[in-house]
Design an enzyme around this catalytic site. Structure first.
Site, short mmCIF file in Angstrom:
data_model
loop_
_atom_site.label_atom_id
_atom_site.label_comp_id
_atom_site.label_asym_id
_atom_site.label_seq_id
_atom_site.Cartn_x
_atom_site.Cartn_y
_atom_site.Cartn_z
N LYS A 162 75.07 9.65 29.69
CA LYS A 162 74.75 8.97 31.04
C LYS A 162 74.52 7.73 30.97
O LYS A 162 73.67 6.83 30.25
CB LYS A 162 73.45 9.39 31.86
CG LYS A 162 73.26 9.15 33.08
CD LYS A 162 71.83 8.87 33.47
CE LYS A 162 71.13 7.66 33.40
NZ LYS A 162 71.56 6.38 34.01
N CYS A 170 67.91 -5.98 22.53
CA CYS A 170 66.62 -5.65 21.94
C CYS A 170 66.26 -6.16 20.90
O CYS A 170 65.11 -6.32 20.72
CB CYS A 170 66.95 -4.07 21.65
SG CYS A 170 68.00 -3.60 20.75
N GLU A 221 58.09 -7.75 26.13
CA GLU A 221 59.69 -8.03 26.22
C GLU A 221 60.13 -8.50 27.39
O GLU A 221 60.09 -7.70 28.30
CB GLU A 221 60.30 -6.64 25.77
CG GLU A 221 61.88 -6.88 25.70
CD GLU A 221 62.61 -5.44 25.40
OE1 GLU A 221 62.33 -4.45 26.03
OE2 GLU A 221 63.43 -5.57 24.24
P1 NAP Z 1 65.72 1.76 31.24
O1 NAP Z 1 64.97 2.31 32.71
O2 NAP Z 1 64.87 2.15 30.21
O3 NAP Z 1 66.99 2.30 31.24
C1 NAP Z 1 67.87 2.83 30.08
C2 NAP Z 1 68.43 4.14 30.29
O4 NAP Z 1 67.69 5.37 30.79
C3 NAP Z 1 69.45 4.13 31.83
O5 NAP Z 1 70.45 4.74 31.54
C4 NAP Z 1 68.26 4.55 32.80
O6 NAP Z 1 69.07 4.92 33.78
C5 NAP Z 1 67.72 5.71 32.03
N1 NAP Z 1 66.60 6.22 32.60
C6 NAP Z 1 65.60 5.57 33.30
N2 NAP Z 1 64.56 6.35 33.68
C7 NAP Z 1 64.80 7.54 32.92
C8 NAP Z 1 64.18 8.90 33.06
N3 NAP Z 1 63.05 8.98 33.66
N4 NAP Z 1 64.75 9.79 32.57
C9 NAP Z 1 65.86 9.56 31.70
N5 NAP Z 1 66.64 8.44 31.87
C10 NAP Z 1 65.96 7.44 32.62
O7 NAP Z 1 65.69 0.42 31.26
P2 NAP Z 1 66.14 -0.59 32.47
O8 NAP Z 1 65.45 -0.36 33.56
O9 NAP Z 1 67.54 -0.59 32.55
O10 NAP Z 1 65.56 -2.10 31.82
C11 NAP Z 1 64.03 -2.25 31.82
C12 NAP Z 1 63.57 -3.09 30.62
O11 NAP Z 1 63.89 -2.24 29.44
C13 NAP Z 1 64.20 -4.13 30.41
O12 NAP Z 1 63.88 -5.43 31.05
C14 NAP Z 1 64.24 -4.47 28.80
O13 NAP Z 1 62.89 -4.92 28.71
C15 NAP Z 1 64.31 -3.02 28.25
N6 NAP Z 1 65.59 -2.66 27.97
C16 NAP Z 1 65.60 -2.43 26.54
C17 NAP Z 1 66.75 -2.20 25.99
C18 NAP Z 1 67.11 -1.99 24.54
O14 NAP Z 1 68.02 -2.13 24.09
N7 NAP Z 1 66.26 -1.67 23.67
C19 NAP Z 1 68.07 -2.04 26.72
C20 NAP Z 1 67.72 -2.10 28.17
C21 NAP Z 1 66.57 -2.55 28.46
P3 NAP Z 1 69.11 3.85 34.93
O15 NAP Z 1 70.33 2.85 34.73
O16 NAP Z 1 69.55 4.68 36.39
O17 NAP Z 1 67.87 3.25 35.32
#
Ligand code: NAP
Ligand code: MG
Length: 494
Positions: free
Chosen positions: A189, A298, A395
Site C-alpha cells: 500500500k 526519517c 520530529e
Molecule cells: P503515516 O500516517 O504514518 O503514513 C505512513 C503510511 O501508513 C501511509 O501509507 C499511510 O497511509 C499508512 N497509514 C496511516 N494510518 C494507518 C493505519 N491506521 N493503518 C495502516 N496504515 C496506515 O505518516 P504521514 O501521515 O504520511 O506523515 C506524518 C508524519 O509521519 C510526518 O510528518 C513525519 O513526521 C512522519 N513520517 C515518517 C516517515 C519515516 O520515514 N520514518 C515517513 C513519512 C512520515 P496514508 O498515506 O493514507 O496516510
C-alpha cells in the site's frame, strides 16, 4: 533530460487502477481521490481508493501465489533473475519514473533520477543475490544417539508492505526486494499522497512476467486500506515505514494473528560537530542532511550540537547555505529544494517554526512559507534552542534545523544530551580525534552512526532504529532474514 524533452507519462492519461492478482482493477465502491502535484497544487490524476474488499482479494491472491503458485517453489536463481531484470527495467524506464516521482513529490528531477530510481535499482540488485544465499545450517547436537540436526530458512508467507510519501519508489522497492528474494508474496500500500511510481512499478513487474498474485498493489487511505492489511488474518507479516504514532497504533490490530511486525519510524537525529572537525565538510553535510528532500527524511540530522569555539562559523555557514538554496518546483532545472508534500504538511512545519519562535528560538535563516502556488517552505535554521522545546523534541519532517552549543561537557554528558529523545535512528559525529569518535559511537543509543561522513546509505548495512524509532532492521542479511521463519529439524538416525 530537460523539462522540454519530457513526454507526459502515459500512466497519467486515465484514472489509476490497482494491481490485484495480475489484473488492473478499480475499487468496488468506486471511491477515488485526486493525486496532487505539490509544486503547483494541481491535480495530476485520479486514483482508486481500495478498502477491506480489495485488500481481501489481494491477500487471497498473494496467499494462492504463495501456497500453490510458483513463487515460493521457484528455483532461487530464477527469482534472482527476475529481480535483476526488474532492476534493469527500472533503469531503462528511469527518466519516466523520475518524472512521475518529481510530479508527485516535487523533488528535484535530477535527484529523483539519480537517487530515487538509482537506489531502487541498486536495492533490487543487492537483494536479488540473497535469493540464492539464504541458508539454514547443520547443528552439532549432543542428544543421545545419532542425529542429523539442521535449520531451514523459509519465507514467512504473505507480507503487507505499508510505505510513506517521502521516497515512494525507493521505499516500496526496498521492502519488496528482500521480501521477494526470500520467497514471500506481497500486498503493497503506497501512501495516499504518492501512488504514482508504485503503480508504474507494478506495470513493469507485470510486463516481466512475475506470476499473478506475487505482487499486489492496493492504493487507498491508511485507516481503510492500510488498516485492513494490518488486521487481515491472512497476512503473516507487516513491514511499515511511517510515523511513530501510526506505527504504535498498528500493533493492536496486528496482534489478532500475531503477525510479525517490522517498524521503521521517525527520528530526531543528532549531529555533533567538535572543535577539531573538518568544519567545511561538516557544514556541507549538516546542511544537506537537514535540507535534502526538503527535510522529509526519517534519518535527517535535525538537532545540531556544535562546540562553542566553532559555533559562530558553523551556524552562520549552514545559515548561508540555507539562504542560497534555490527553492523551486521539482521540474525547474535550477531546483535544489522542492516543496513539502502537501498543504497540510506545510502548515505542520510552519506550526513548528512558530512554536520555536514562541519558545524563544531565534530564526537565523528562512522561517517563512513561500507564497504562491505550491507548498514551499524556506530552509530554516533556529538558534538558541533548548532540549525542552517542541522543535527539539518532536520530529518536524521538514527543512528545519535546531542548534545547541556545547563547551566543557564531558563525552558522557554530551552523549546524554544527544540521547535525550524518544528516538534513536541516526547520528553523526564530526571530529578528527579517534578516541572521541569511538567513545561517542558507543555511547549513542542509535541504530546508525556516521563519523566524518555525509549520508552513507548502503544496502549491505542494516538500517533501523533504537527506542521509538522502530523494530527490526532493513538491508543486509538481517533485512532479508526479517522475511523468513526459522525451522529446526532433528532426524534420529538410529
Ligand atoms: P503515516 O500516517 O504514518 O503514513 C505512513 C503510511 O501508513 C501511509 O501509507 C499511510 O497511509 C499508512 N497509514 C496511516 N494510518 C494507518 C493505519 N491506521 N493503518 C495502516 N496504515 C496506515 O505518516 P504521514 O501521515 O504520511 O506523515 C506524518 C508524519 O509521519 C510526518 O510528518 C513525519 O513526521 C512522519 N513520517 C515518517 C516517515 C519515516 O520515514 N520514518 C515517513 C513519512 C512520515 P496514508 O498515506 O493514507 O496516510
Ligand atoms: Mg497519514
Amino acid at each position: 533530460m530537460t523539462a522540454a524533452e519530457m513526454t507526459w507519462p502515459d500512466l497519467l492519461n486515465r484514472p489509476l487502477k490497482m494491481l490485484i492478482d495480475g489484473q488492473w482493477v478499480s475499487s468496488q465502491s468506486d471511491a477515488h481521490m485526486e493525486v496532487i502535484n505539490p509544486s503547483n497544487g494541481q491535480v495530476l490524476v485520479q486514483q482508486s481508493l481500495g478498502g477491506a474488499h480489495e485488500v481481501d482479494l489481494a491477500v487471497q491472491a498473494a496467499r494462492r501465489a504463495f501456497e500453490t503458485g510458483p513463487w515460493s517453489r521457484m528455483r532461487p536463481s530464477e527469482r534472482t533473475r527476475l529481480l535483476l531484470q526488474l532492476a534493469d527495467a527500472l533503469e531503462h524506464n528511469g527518466d519516466e519514473l523520475a518524472l512521475l516521482e518529481t510530479l508527485n513529490t516535487g523533488k528535484p528531477l535530477k535527484i529523483a533520477r539519480a537517487f530515487d530510481v538509482g537506489m531502487a535499482a541498486e536495492c533490487l540488485r543487492y537483494n536479488a543475490g540473497w535469493a540464492t544465499k539464504l541458508n539454514g545450517e547443520t547443528r552439532n547436537v549432543s542428544l543421545p544417539g545419532d542425529w542429523h540436526a539442521y535449520t531451514l530458512r523459509e519465507p514467512v508467507g504473505v507480507v503487507g508492505l505499508i510505505v510513506p510519501w517521502n521516497v515512494p519508489l525507493a521505499m516500496a522497492v526496498s521492502k519488496m526486494s528482500p521480501a521477494l528474494a526470500a520467497g514471500c508474496t506481497v500486498v503493497l500500500k503506497p501512501a495516499e499522497l504518492t501512488p504514482l511510481t508504485a503503480l508504474r512499478l507494478g506495470e513493469l513487474i507485470q510486463a516481466l512476467g512475475f506470476p499473478p498474485g506475487v505482487v499486489n498493489i492496493v492504493t487507498g487511505l491508511g485507516h481503510e486500506a492500510g488498516q485492513a492489511i494490518v488486521a487481515h488474518p491472512g497476512v503473516d507479516k507487516i513491514s511499515f515505514t511511517g510515523s511513530t504514532a501510526v506505527g504504535k497504533s498498528l500493533l493492536t490490530q496486528a496482534a489478532g494473528n500475531l503477525k510479525r511486525v517490522s517498524l521503521e519510524l521517525g527520528g530526531k537525529s543528532p549531529v555533533f560537530i567538535f572543535a577539531d572537525a573538518d568544519v567545511e565538510r561538516a557544514m556541507d553535510a549538516a546542511a544537506r542532511g537537514i535540507f535534502g528532500n526538503t527535510g522529509q527524511v526519517c534519518a535527517a540530522g535535525s538537532r545540531l550540537f556544535v562546540h562553542r569555539s566553532v559555533a559562530d562559523r558553523v551556524i552562520e555557514g549552514i545559515a548561508q547555505r540555507a539562504r542560497a538554496l534555490r527553492v523551486a518546483p521539482g521540474l525547474s532545472p535550477d531546483c535544489e529544494i522542492g516543496p513539502v508534500i502537501s498543504a497540510r504538511q506545510r502548515e505542520r512545519v510552519m506550526g513548528y517554526i512558530d512554536s520555536g519562535r514562541a519558545e524563544g528560538a531565534e530564526v537565523v535563516a528562512g522561517g517563512e512559507a513561500v507564497q504562491g502556488e505550491g507548498f514551499f517552505v524556506q530552509p530554516t535554521v533556529l538558534l538558541n534552542t533548548r532540549a525542552d522545546m517542541k522543535v527539539v523534541r518532536e520530529e518536524i519532517f521538514g527543512p528545519v534545523l535546531s542548534t545547541q552549543l556545547f563547551d566543557d561537557d564531558s563525552l558522557a554528558q554530551l552523549a546524554a544530551r544527544g540521547n535525550d529523545t524518544d528516538y534513536g535512528l541516526s547520528a553523526s559525529i564530526w571530529t578528527r580525534d579517534l578516541r572521541v569518535a569511538h567513545q561517542m559511537v558507543r555511547r549513542l543509543r542509535s541504530g546508525n552512526v556516521r563519523v566524518n561522513a555525509a549520508a552513507a546509505l548502503d544496502f549491505a548495512m542494516p538500517f533501523g532504529g533504537y527506542k521509538q524509532s522502530g523494530w527490526g532492521r532493513e538491508n543486509g542479511r538481517e533485512g532479508v532474514e526479517a522475511y523468513t521463519e526459522l525451522k529446526s529439524v532433528a532426524i534420529d538416525l538410529n
